[in-house]
Enzyme design. Structure first.
Site, PDB file in Angstrom:
ATOM      1  N   SER A 111      -6.853   3.344  14.619  1.00 36.37           N
ATOM      2  CA  SER A 111      -8.372   3.067  14.716  1.00 36.37           C
ATOM      3  C   SER A 111      -8.981   4.159  15.017  1.00 36.37           C
ATOM      4  O   SER A 111      -8.541   5.112  15.810  1.00 36.37           O
ATOM      5  CB  SER A 111      -8.657   1.954  15.632  1.00 36.37           C
ATOM      6  OG  SER A 111     -10.297   1.818  15.684  1.00 36.37           O
ATOM      7  N   GLU A 168     -14.367  -5.826  16.879  1.00 35.57           N
ATOM      8  CA  GLU A 168     -15.351  -4.917  16.517  1.00 35.57           C
ATOM      9  C   GLU A 168     -16.617  -5.580  15.775  1.00 35.57           C
ATOM     10  O   GLU A 168     -17.825  -5.455  15.960  1.00 35.57           O
ATOM     11  CB  GLU A 168     -14.769  -3.920  15.601  1.00 35.57           C
ATOM     12  CG  GLU A 168     -15.730  -2.967  15.211  1.00 35.57           C
ATOM     13  CD  GLU A 168     -14.583  -1.730  14.151  1.00 35.57           C
ATOM     14  OE1 GLU A 168     -13.560  -1.486  14.475  1.00 35.57           O
ATOM     15  OE2 GLU A 168     -15.146  -1.639  12.919  1.00 35.57           O
ATOM     16  N   HIS A 193      -8.450  -6.111  16.599  1.00 35.95           N
ATOM     17  CA  HIS A 193      -9.398  -5.138  16.952  1.00 35.95           C
ATOM     18  C   HIS A 193     -10.548  -5.126  16.231  1.00 35.95           C
ATOM     19  O   HIS A 193     -11.795  -4.957  16.637  1.00 35.95           O
ATOM     20  CB  HIS A 193      -8.528  -3.784  16.956  1.00 35.95           C
ATOM     21  CG  HIS A 193      -9.225  -2.767  17.117  1.00 35.95           C
ATOM     22  ND1 HIS A 193     -10.169  -2.162  15.937  1.00 35.95           N
ATOM     23  CD2 HIS A 193      -9.705  -1.655  18.226  1.00 35.95           C
ATOM     24  CE1 HIS A 193     -11.035  -1.227  16.323  1.00 35.95           C
ATOM     25  NE2 HIS A 193     -10.790  -0.936  17.801  1.00 35.95           N
ATOM     26  N   ASN A 194     -10.213  -5.075  14.748  1.00 36.38           N
ATOM     27  CA  ASN A 194     -11.298  -5.039  13.828  1.00 36.38           C
ATOM     28  C   ASN A 194     -12.155  -6.297  14.103  1.00 36.38           C
ATOM     29  O   ASN A 194     -13.424  -6.308  13.802  1.00 36.38           O
ATOM     30  CB  ASN A 194     -11.045  -4.994  12.419  1.00 36.38           C
ATOM     31  CG  ASN A 194     -10.410  -3.259  12.424  1.00 36.38           C
ATOM     32  OD1 ASN A 194     -10.035  -2.817  13.104  1.00 36.38           O
ATOM     33  ND2 ASN A 194     -10.601  -3.054  11.096  1.00 36.38           N
ATOM     34  N   LYS A 223      -4.145  -4.593  15.236  1.00 33.73           N
ATOM     35  CA  LYS A 223      -5.318  -3.855  14.657  1.00 33.73           C
ATOM     36  C   LYS A 223      -6.535  -4.630  13.958  1.00 33.73           C
ATOM     37  O   LYS A 223      -7.347  -4.372  13.980  1.00 33.73           O
ATOM     38  CB  LYS A 223      -4.777  -2.793  13.624  1.00 33.73           C
ATOM     39  CG  LYS A 223      -5.816  -1.895  12.575  1.00 33.73           C
ATOM     40  CD  LYS A 223      -6.751  -1.288  13.759  1.00 33.73           C
ATOM     41  CE  LYS A 223      -7.439  -0.330  13.040  1.00 33.73           C
ATOM     42  NZ  LYS A 223      -8.294  -0.548  11.638  1.00 33.73           N
TER      43      LYS A 223
HETATM   44  P1  NBP Z   1      -8.004   5.877   0.351  1.00 29.92           P
HETATM   45  O1  NBP Z   1      -7.857   4.323   1.096  1.00 29.92           O
HETATM   46  O2  NBP Z   1      -9.356   6.317  -0.342  1.00 29.92           O
HETATM   47  O3  NBP Z   1      -6.796   6.021  -0.387  1.00 29.92           O
HETATM   48  C1  NBP Z   1      -6.681   7.397  -1.161  1.00 29.92           C
HETATM   49  C2  NBP Z   1      -5.464   8.087  -1.062  1.00 29.92           C
HETATM   50  O4  NBP Z   1      -4.529   7.117  -1.451  1.00 29.92           O
HETATM   51  C3  NBP Z   1      -5.010   9.313  -2.120  1.00 29.92           C
HETATM   52  O5  NBP Z   1      -4.503  10.158  -1.246  1.00 29.92           O
HETATM   53  C4  NBP Z   1      -4.376   8.540  -3.173  1.00 29.92           C
HETATM   54  O6  NBP Z   1      -3.608   9.592  -4.046  1.00 29.92           O
HETATM   55  C5  NBP Z   1      -3.506   7.728  -2.492  1.00 29.92           C
HETATM   56  N1  NBP Z   1      -3.000   6.564  -3.655  1.00 29.92           N
HETATM   57  C6  NBP Z   1      -3.539   5.559  -4.350  1.00 29.92           C
HETATM   58 BR1  NBP Z   1      -5.331   5.207  -4.243  1.00 29.92          BR
HETATM   59  N2  NBP Z   1      -2.559   4.919  -4.888  1.00 29.92           N
HETATM   60  C7  NBP Z   1      -1.435   5.772  -4.838  1.00 29.92           C
HETATM   61  C8  NBP Z   1      -0.155   5.279  -5.234  1.00 29.92           C
HETATM   62  N3  NBP Z   1       0.007   4.475  -6.143  1.00 29.92           N
HETATM   63  N4  NBP Z   1       0.887   6.272  -5.043  1.00 29.92           N
HETATM   64  C9  NBP Z   1       0.638   7.175  -4.129  1.00 29.92           C
HETATM   65  N5  NBP Z   1      -0.672   7.404  -3.678  1.00 29.92           N
HETATM   66  C10 NBP Z   1      -1.596   6.754  -3.896  1.00 29.92           C
HETATM   67  O7  NBP Z   1      -8.085   6.862   1.543  1.00 29.92           O
HETATM   68  P2  NBP Z   1      -8.329   6.873   3.296  1.00 29.92           P
HETATM   69  O8  NBP Z   1      -9.773   6.629   3.063  1.00 29.92           O
HETATM   70  O9  NBP Z   1      -7.951   8.293   3.703  1.00 29.92           O
HETATM   71  O10 NBP Z   1      -7.458   5.674   3.723  1.00 29.92           O
HETATM   72  C11 NBP Z   1      -6.234   5.763   4.066  1.00 29.92           C
HETATM   73  C12 NBP Z   1      -5.634   4.542   4.764  1.00 29.92           C
HETATM   74  O11 NBP Z   1      -6.346   4.589   5.863  1.00 29.92           O
HETATM   75  C13 NBP Z   1      -6.206   3.350   3.819  1.00 29.92           C
HETATM   76  O12 NBP Z   1      -5.166   2.382   4.154  1.00 29.92           O
HETATM   77  C14 NBP Z   1      -7.251   2.837   4.746  1.00 29.92           C
HETATM   78  O13 NBP Z   1      -7.557   1.370   4.810  1.00 29.92           O
HETATM   79  C15 NBP Z   1      -7.052   3.478   6.203  1.00 29.92           C
HETATM   80  N6  NBP Z   1      -8.471   3.597   6.800  1.00 29.92           N
HETATM   81  C16 NBP Z   1      -8.255   3.539   8.104  1.00 29.92           C
HETATM   82  C17 NBP Z   1      -9.573   3.831   8.978  1.00 29.92           C
HETATM   83  C18 NBP Z   1      -9.640   3.709  10.463  1.00 29.92           C
HETATM   84  O14 NBP Z   1     -10.750   3.991  10.662  1.00 29.92           O
HETATM   85  N7  NBP Z   1      -8.551   3.319  10.688  1.00 29.92           N
HETATM   86  C19 NBP Z   1     -10.940   4.340   8.104  1.00 29.92           C
HETATM   87  C20 NBP Z   1     -10.462   4.586   6.653  1.00 29.92           C
HETATM   88  C21 NBP Z   1      -9.416   4.454   6.077  1.00 29.92           C
HETATM   89  P3  NBP Z   1      -4.506  10.168  -5.195  1.00 29.92           P
HETATM   90  O15 NBP Z   1      -5.202  11.632  -4.476  1.00 29.92           O
HETATM   91  O16 NBP Z   1      -3.413  10.828  -5.992  1.00 29.92           O
HETATM   92  O17 NBP Z   1      -5.251   9.509  -5.748  1.00 29.92           O
END
Ligand code: NBP
Length: 482
Positions: free
Chosen positions: A131, A192, A188-189, A185
């Protein structure tokens, strides 16, 4: 093939993954291997951050070869099919004893399923809730890892090196096995959602009750942030309310469309709570409030429904604002109490040994609900680790005792004025329900027995009973067959 010189790898280099990789690389002792499905992103990260010393890989084989054993890789890809695809690819190039960490926002039953499947290959699988968004990933998130004890031995020091630090302690702890980290987690959300909705209700009531501008209300929130409500969410609320829209000169909050989005973790929290039979009414109302806001077609036809005749006029502004502050505090205590209740119930259901005090401590930094208040929760569980209702801990019980008159006045004012305050009012109803000596659930049991012979228990003797409603209305002892 590259030399195995990285102690940790990251798969998925979008916003979260690239920031987490940079965070890892910035800590002493870490060398970070990076991989992304499409190589352009890997190249982009390499070009933008030469200082990180990343070891790039263009195939999963190269990625595996660049990692020291036990190989440890954190997946940060789009939750769902993407996660499954990466896990499949990694299990083909990793070996028993290696560790695959899913740092995405996975639904905990998926994590349980994945852990079970990966375990059969001898590879460790860890679902870790992370998070703090983009900034947290880069500077220090709050991390909630599940998985085996064995994987925690290798992973623990790495995660501690990148986590946020609150009062000298890293915001990471081994939550429990398999899906425990993603479960926590998720809750947590959910908390939130409740916290944000409560703050939004407080803002709305003050604005409509006193006529103050968003900028003036921002000052009130900034002031509140110096007291017991001190938290990241209160702090950013003041920032949002202060913001002026460059193109119109109006407060930004007045030009933002009032339809709240959601990515589903609030709904998961509520669905899971329903399955576990845990009343997380504050989180549920917050989730539903977002849903209600996001139905413009319904709101357009309902907008002419009548409200109260009298205008909402608060005479003593300062007293009302203080009432709202205390109502917010009391409702927040309820929301957290309900959230911890869900974690307790989840732990019992899934056989996780979760230290609730440790959970509250790792939320003190890095995450969206970080707040002073969490220290009080940690104190409560330090005093009594098996506390059945968090808000009955003396500190919270006293806080509510000091707030409840204000809380009740605010809920009455909102209802009288026709201003929706679903999280404030449902929290108060929960409080009055849980503390009630006797509930009308007795009547519900009578009704159930009447139409469905569902039986009931009595307060004065053991056994299960049924009344012969269509006969002579005598009571018989009955086995509950429904
Ligand atoms: P995204 O959720 O937008 O995912 C994009 C990434 O996933 C790219 O690297 C893309 O590769 C890869 N990808 C996909 Br889509 N399909 C794939 C596949 N079949 N094989 C391999 N790679 C694949 O990225 P993000 O916004 O950085 O979030 C990443 C994770 O973190 C998510 O699970 C999200 O829910 C979580 N998250 C958490 C928070 C937080 O506050 N904790 C915030 C935002 C996100 P490509 O470049 O080749 O398309």
């Amino acid at each position: 093939m590259p030399e195995a010189s990285a102690n940790i790898g990251v798969v998925g280099l979008a916003v979260m993954g690239s920031n987490l990789a940079r965070n890892l690389a910035s800590r002493e002792g870490n060398t970070v291997a990076i991989f992304n499905r499409s190589y352009e992103k890997t190249q982009g990260v390499l070009d933008a951050h030469p200082e990180a010393g990343f070891i790039p890989a263009s195939t999963y084989e190269e990625f595996a070869a660049s990692l020291q054993k036990p190989r440890t890789a954190i997946i940060m890809v789009k939750a769902g099919a993407g996660t499954d695809a990466v896990i499949q690819a990694l299990t083909e190039v990793f070996e028993p004893g290696d560790i695959i960490v899913d740092g995405g926002n996975a639904y905990f039953p998926d994590t349980i399923r994945r852990e079970k499947a990966v375990r059969e290959t001898g590879i460790n699988f860890v679902g870790a809730g992370i998070s703090g968004g983009e900034e947290g990933a880069l500077l220090g998130p709050s991390i909630m890892p599940g998985g085996s004890d064995e994987s925690w031995v290798t992973l623990g020091p790495i995660l501690k090196s990148i986590a946020a630090v609150a009062e000298g302690e890293p915001c990471v702890t081994h939550i429990g096995h398999d899906g425990a980290g993603h479960f926590v987690k998720m809750v947590h959300n959910g908390i939130e959602y409740a916290d944000m909705q409560l703050i939004a209700e407080a803002y709305d009531l003050i604005r409509r009750g006193t006529g103050k501008s968003p900028a003036e209300i921002a000052e009130i929130f900034a002031e509140w942030n110096k007291g017991e409500l001190e938290s990241y969410l209160i702090e950013i609320t003041a920032e949002v309310l202060r913001q002026v829209d460059a193109s119109t000169g109006k407060p930004l909050v007045d030009v933002i469309l009032d339809q709240a989005g959601a990515k589903g973790t609030g709904a998961w929290t509520v669905q899971t709570a329903l399955s576990l039979g845990v009343p997380v009414s504050g989180i549920a109302e917050a989730t539903f409030a977002r849903s209600l806001s996001s139905h413009p077609e319904q709101r357009a036809v309902a907008v002419n429904l009548p409200g109260p005749d009298d205008a909402f006029a608060v005479t003593d502004h300062d007293a009302f604002i203080e009432d709202v502050r205390l109502a917010l505090y009391a409702s927040k205590i309820v929301a957290y109490s309900q959230g911890f209740d869900e974690i307790r119930a989840g732990a019992a259901e899934y056989g996780w040994n979760i230290d609730l005090g440790a959970v509250s401590k790792i939320w003190r930094g890095g995450c969206i609900i970080r707040a002073q208040f969490l220290n009080r929760i940690a104190d409560a569980y330090a005093e009594n680790a098996d506390l059945p209702v968090l808000m009955t801990a003396p500190y919270f019980a006293d806080a509510i005792a000091g707030s409840q008159a204000s809380w009740r006045r605010v809920v009455v004012a909102a209802a009288t004025a026709g201003i929706p305050a679903p999280a404030f009012s449902s929290s108060l109803s929960y409080y009055d329900g849980i503390r009630a000596d006797r509930l009308p659930a007795a009547l519900v049991q009578g009704q159930r027995d009447f139409f469905g012979a569902h039986t009931y228990k009595r307060i004065d003797k053991e056994g299960t009973f049924h009344t012969l409603w269509s006969g002579d209305r005598t009571e018989i002892e009955a086995e509950d067959t429904h």
